[in-house]
Write a protein that holds these residues in place. Structure first.
Motif, PDB file in Angstrom:
ATOM      1  N   ASN A  72       0.809  -1.223   0.000  1.00  0.00           N
ATOM      2  CA  ASN A  72       0.000   0.000   0.000  1.00  0.00           C
ATOM      3  C   ASN A  72       0.839   1.269   0.000  1.00  0.00           C
ATOM      4  O   ASN A  72       0.448   2.279   0.566  1.00  0.00           O
ATOM      5  N   ARG A  73       2.006   1.202  -0.584  1.00  0.00           N
ATOM      6  CA  ARG A  73       2.836   2.396  -0.730  1.00  0.00           C
ATOM      7  C   ARG A  73       3.833   2.147  -1.848  1.00  0.00           C
ATOM      8  O   ARG A  73       4.114   1.009  -2.217  1.00  0.00           O
ATOM      9  N   LYS A  74       4.360   3.241  -2.370  1.00  0.00           N
ATOM     10  CA  LYS A  74       5.364   3.110  -3.414  1.00  0.00           C
ATOM     11  C   LYS A  74       6.706   2.760  -2.787  1.00  0.00           C
ATOM     12  O   LYS A  74       7.055   3.261  -1.729  1.00  0.00           O
ATOM     13  N   ILE A  75       7.455   1.901  -3.437  1.00  0.00           N
ATOM     14  CA  ILE A  75       8.770   1.511  -2.973  1.00  0.00           C
ATOM     15  C   ILE A  75       9.775   2.548  -3.483  1.00  0.00           C
ATOM     16  O   ILE A  75       9.738   2.923  -4.657  1.00  0.00           O
ATOM     17  N   ARG A  76      10.664   2.996  -2.620  1.00  0.00           N
ATOM     18  CA  ARG A  76      11.653   3.992  -3.022  1.00  0.00           C
ATOM     19  C   ARG A  76      12.830   3.298  -3.696  1.00  0.00           C
ATOM     20  O   ARG A  76      13.416   2.363  -3.163  1.00  0.00           O
ATOM     21  N   ASN A  77      13.156   3.819  -4.864  1.00  0.00           N
ATOM     22  CA  ASN A  77      14.310   3.313  -5.595  1.00  0.00           C
ATOM     23  C   ASN A  77      14.869   4.444  -6.431  1.00  0.00           C
ATOM     24  O   ASN A  77      14.439   5.591  -6.305  1.00  0.00           O
ATOM     25  N   LYS A  78      15.808   4.151  -7.297  1.00  0.00           N
ATOM     26  CA  LYS A  78      16.461   5.202  -8.074  1.00  0.00           C
ATOM     27  C   LYS A  78      15.783   5.456  -9.422  1.00  0.00           C
ATOM     28  O   LYS A  78      16.272   6.254 -10.208  1.00  0.00           O
ATOM     29  N   LEU A  79      14.668   4.774  -9.691  1.00  0.00           N
ATOM     30  CA  LEU A  79      13.951   5.028 -10.933  1.00  0.00           C
ATOM     31  C   LEU A  79      13.268   6.387 -10.853  1.00  0.00           C
ATOM     32  O   LEU A  79      12.695   6.734  -9.821  1.00  0.00           O
ATOM     33  N   PRO A  80      13.309   7.174 -11.916  1.00  0.00           N
ATOM     34  CA  PRO A  80      12.653   8.482 -11.873  1.00  0.00           C
ATOM     35  C   PRO A  80      11.138   8.327 -11.791  1.00  0.00           C
ATOM     36  O   PRO A  80      10.551   7.451 -12.397  1.00  0.00           O
ATOM     37  N   SER A  81      10.521   9.195 -10.982  1.00  0.00           N
ATOM     38  CA  SER A  81       9.077   9.154 -10.808  1.00  0.00           C
ATOM     39  C   SER A  81       8.573  10.559 -10.558  1.00  0.00           C
ATOM     40  O   SER A  81       9.238  11.363  -9.895  1.00  0.00           O
ATOM     41  N   VAL A  82       7.399  10.875 -11.070  1.00  0.00           N
ATOM     42  CA  VAL A  82       6.823  12.196 -10.856  1.00  0.00           C
ATOM     43  C   VAL A  82       5.707  12.156  -9.825  1.00  0.00           C
ATOM     44  O   VAL A  82       5.170  13.180  -9.454  1.00  0.00           O
TER      45      VAL A  82
END
Length: 150
Positions: A72-82
């Protein structure tokens, strides 16, 4: 693999399609491991990074990453995201509904494609209609059974 019934769990086309998907993933995974080796990095470390990025990439069917739905949350990584990093609870519920809707739309689209490819026809059966039933062939060869007599 054979179950107690003596039949394989998957046969024919379904098995071929499942193998193709697994083989395609293994090819991508091997490519990442080879790139790590060429760059002089440990493939085990690169495997973790690869899987993190793979699981946080939105799925083409649902439009949501596989890691986002269970946690239920976005996983933090180095992929660009807006998008925002921590969505509001209403956004999470919306994303689950969006995933379900996208999945059902995609399944309908795949069914239409498969029916067209296999020349499937709609048949309206009514109660009392006569139909042909395919019966499984029985092996009439005698089974060689070795009995233990004591």
């Amino acid at each position: 693999m054979v179950f107690a019934t003596g039949k394989s769990p998957l046969t024919g086309r379904k098995l071929d399609q499942a193998n193709a998907e697994a083989e395609r993933f293994m090819r991508t995974l091997e490519k990442a491991a080879r790139a790590a080796h060429i760059e002089g990095r440990r493939w085990q470390d690169e495997l973790d990074t690869f899987l993190l990025n793979y699981r946080s990439t939105p799925h083409c069917t649902t439009g949501i990453s596989p890691a986002e739905l269970p946690f239920n949350r976005k996983i933090r990584n180095k992929l660009p995201s807006v998008d925002r990093l921590d969505p509001m609870p209403s956004d999470i519920e919306d994303s689950h509904e969006k995933a379900i809707n996208n999945d059902s739309k995609r399944n309908e689209k795949m069914k239409k494609y498969a029916d067209k490819r296999n020349h499937a026809k709609n048949i309206n059966l009514q109660i009392g209609d006569y139909v042909l039933v395919r019966q499984q062939k029985k092996n009439n060869l005698p089974h060689l059974v070795k009995r233990h007599t004591e």
